[in-house]
Scaffold this motif. Structure first.
Motif, PDB file in Angstrom:
ATOM      1  N   VAL A 202       0.867  -1.180   0.000  1.00 42.60           N
ATOM      2  CA  VAL A 202       0.000   0.000   0.000  1.00 42.60           C
ATOM      3  C   VAL A 202       0.904   1.230   0.000  1.00 42.60           C
ATOM      4  CG1 VAL A 202      -1.779   1.292   1.227  1.00 42.60           C
ATOM      5  CG2 VAL A 202      -1.808  -1.221   1.248  1.00 42.60           C
ATOM      6  N   PRO A 203       0.737   2.152  -0.941  1.00 41.05           N
ATOM      7  CA  PRO A 203       1.623   3.317  -1.005  1.00 41.05           C
ATOM      8  C   PRO A 203       1.495   4.219   0.221  1.00 41.05           C
ATOM      9  CG  PRO A 203       0.367   3.051  -3.052  1.00 41.05           C
ATOM     10  CD  PRO A 203      -0.235   2.117  -2.043  1.00 41.05           C
ATOM     11  N   GLU A 204       2.578   4.905   0.539  1.00 41.74           N
ATOM     12  CA  GLU A 204       2.567   5.854   1.651  1.00 41.74           C
ATOM     13  C   GLU A 204       1.538   6.960   1.434  1.00 41.74           C
ATOM     14  OE1 GLU A 204       6.201   7.304   3.548  1.00 41.74           O
ATOM     15  OE2 GLU A 204       7.326   6.035   2.164  1.00 41.74           O
ATOM     16  N   PHE A 209      -2.630  10.943   2.830  1.00 41.56           N
ATOM     17  CA  PHE A 209      -3.917  11.557   2.491  1.00 41.56           C
ATOM     18  C   PHE A 209      -4.873  11.461   3.671  1.00 41.56           C
ATOM     19  CE2 PHE A 209      -8.322  10.662   1.239  1.00 41.56           C
ATOM     20  CZ  PHE A 209      -8.664  11.896   0.709  1.00 41.56           C
ATOM     21  N   ALA A 210      -4.945  10.293   4.279  1.00 41.70           N
ATOM     22  CA  ALA A 210      -5.864  10.090   5.398  1.00 41.70           C
ATOM     23  C   ALA A 210      -5.499  10.995   6.577  1.00 41.70           C
ATOM     24  CB  ALA A 210      -5.856   8.626   5.827  1.00 41.70           C
ATOM     25  N   ILE A 211      -4.214  11.090   6.900  1.00 45.32           N
ATOM     26  CA  ILE A 211      -3.780  11.944   8.011  1.00 45.32           C
ATOM     27  C   ILE A 211      -4.126  13.403   7.733  1.00 45.32           C
ATOM     28  CG2 ILE A 211      -1.751  12.852   9.210  1.00 45.32           C
ATOM     29  CD1 ILE A 211      -0.483  10.042   8.811  1.00 45.32           C
ATOM     30  N   ALA A 231       2.802   4.813  10.837  1.00 42.63           N
ATOM     31  CA  ALA A 231       4.069   4.419  11.458  1.00 42.63           C
ATOM     32  C   ALA A 231       4.220   2.900  11.491  1.00 42.63           C
ATOM     33  CB  ALA A 231       4.158   4.996  12.864  1.00 42.63           C
ATOM     34  N   ALA A 232       3.118   2.194  11.721  1.00 39.45           N
ATOM     35  CA  ALA A 232       3.180   0.727  11.755  1.00 39.45           C
ATOM     36  C   ALA A 232       3.455   0.152  10.372  1.00 39.45           C
ATOM     37  CB  ALA A 232       1.874   0.166  12.307  1.00 39.45           C
ATOM     38  N   ALA A 233       2.933   0.808   9.329  1.00 36.94           N
ATOM     39  CA  ALA A 233       3.132   0.318   7.962  1.00 36.94           C
ATOM     40  C   ALA A 233       4.526   0.651   7.434  1.00 36.94           C
ATOM     41  CB  ALA A 233       2.073   0.903   7.037  1.00 36.94           C
TER      42      ALA A 233
END
Length: 434
Positions: A202-204, A209-211, A231-233
């Protein structure tokens, strides 16, 4: 004109969306002049090939009257489908040429709506193409500011089997623009969860975008949750630096920590290998020095100098380090302080002694004294539980750390503890190479 993303029109269906392939009349038998699966009337059949070739050649002057003739002569459903497909191809080609001529000029895409609507509505539209037409129609709606309409078209496109890079991010974006922020973020979360379950990357950009979206809408709990997921990803120093700075140090941060809380964020930055600059190192050292912890101050300054983020020429850092070293020599062993702490009626001395042990990286002793401070009382339990969690996390006791962090309540303390707990579980790798 507002666009969903920077659209390179030359790459979007510009070679002919219809998928039709006509054969030149002079080179084929009569029955072969038809597009596969279509039966055209003689007037349309006679000029369809030449019209398509002119569109492919981007010869708009030749194509325009031919396509207009097909539209006027179309009588059957197949005729009308071919007329709409060629009209779409022609109008799309005009946009491609306009963009090539002046990349910065606004594009008027309204001429695409009518042929797209006809292609979407046509019963004889190939199943493989319907999703493509729905997606493009959604783009037109989005570019025109019709976000709710765009969301409907994109959803239908997905149901029709259409997919493209970042399509699910676009679906979330358009739902957010339509006003359903929570729904858009929930859709994005479901997509990410499914992708990860399938072993897909899954791209950063999805997390960023969500943040940004949650933060702009002042949705603090959701912003923090997405920061933890990010951070977990991508558990590396750069991500941790970005997350922590955005959480508490940026202009539009979701937290406004006091000095004690800021100190524990500095500790997290340091643990993640994400300390950003000279100022942060020196501010961190000043904070712990002011709280009577020269051990941690000296360790922080030495680390900053060794990393090069504090230049060797910094007289301020050198004077701080000298003062911390002198204080350590003067204080001597922490054993006497520990004895006093355990005999004290409240937990204040125990908490301060635990901080000193934490600065010495003596995590077992730090945890012991933090627990003593909590049992005696008279201290900020949320602060002490945060630091007990830090000591346990640094010692490798993930379960114990999680329990301590979980006992922290109130903001921004609980948010700081949540970030620390995420780091405890995933750690931090070096930042990726630029």
């Amino acid at each position: 004109m507002k666009t969903l993303s920077k659209l390179a029109l030359a790459a979007v269906l510009a070679t002919g969306v219809s998928g039709l392939a006509f054969v030149a009349p002079a080179m084929a038998k009569k029955e072969e002049q038809q597009a596969p699966g279509f039966k055209l009337s003689k007037p349309v059949q006679a000029i369809a090939y030449n019209a398509q070739q002119a569109v492919k050649a981007k010869d708009v002057a030749t194509a325009e009257p031919l396509v207009a003739q097909i539209e006027a002569a179309a009588t059957t459903d197949d005729d009308k489908y071919v007329a709409a497909a060629l009209r779409y191809d022609l109008e799309n080609t005009k946009l491609v040429l306009a963009q090539q001529a002046n990349p910065n000029a606004p594009l008027n895409e309204t001429a695409l709506a009518k042929p797209l609507d006809a292609l979407i509505a046509a019963a004889n539209t190939p199943a493989a193409d319907r999703g493509k037409y729905l997606f493009r129609r959604g783009q037109l709606a989005f570019n025109g500011g019709q976000y709710a309409v765009a969301s409907q078209y994109f959803t239908k496109a997905k149901e029709a089997g259409f997919n493209s890079p970042d399509f699910d991010l676009q679906l979330a974006k358009v739902k957010v623009q339509a006003g359903d922020v929570a729904g858009g973020l929930a859709d994005l979360d479901r997509y990410i969860t499914a992708q990860k379950a399938a072993g897909q990357a899954v791209p950063e950009s999805y997390y960023r975008f969500a943040i940004a979206t949650a933060n702009n809408k002042k949705m603090a709990p959701e912003t923090l949750a997405w920061m933890q997921k990010y951070a977990a990803a991508f558990p590396n120093a750069k991500t941790w630096r970005d997350v922590i700075l955005q959480y508490a140090f940026a202009q539009n941060s979701i937290a406004t920590p006091d000095k004690a809380q800021t100190l524990d964020l500095y500790r997290l930055l340091r643990a993640a290998g994400a300390m950003p600059d000279q100022s942060s190192y020196e501010d961190y050292a000043r904070m712990v020095s002011d709280r009577g912890n020269p051990y941690e101050a000296a360790a922080v300054l030495k680390e900053g100098l060794a990393s090069g983020k504090i230049p060797a020429s910094s007289t301020y850092a050198k004077s701080q380090l000298a003062a911390a070293t002198t204080a350590i020599q003067r204080d001597g062993s922490l054993a006497s302080s520990e004895k006093t702490a355990l005999a004290s009626k409240d937990g204040k001395i125990a908490s301060a002694t635990a901080d000193a042990y934490l600065g010495q990286n003596n995590y077992a002793k730090a945890a012991e004294l933090y627990r003593a401070a909590l049992s005696k009382g008279g201290v900020d339990a949320n602060e002490v539980n945060t630091r007990l969690g830090i000591a346990l996390a640094k010692s490798g006791d993930k379960a114990g750390a999680q329990a301590a962090f979980g006992a922290v309540t109130g903001q921004p303390r609980a948010g700081i503890a949540a970030l620390w707990n995420t780091w405890t579980q995933v750690g931090s790798a070096p930042a990726p190479a630029a």
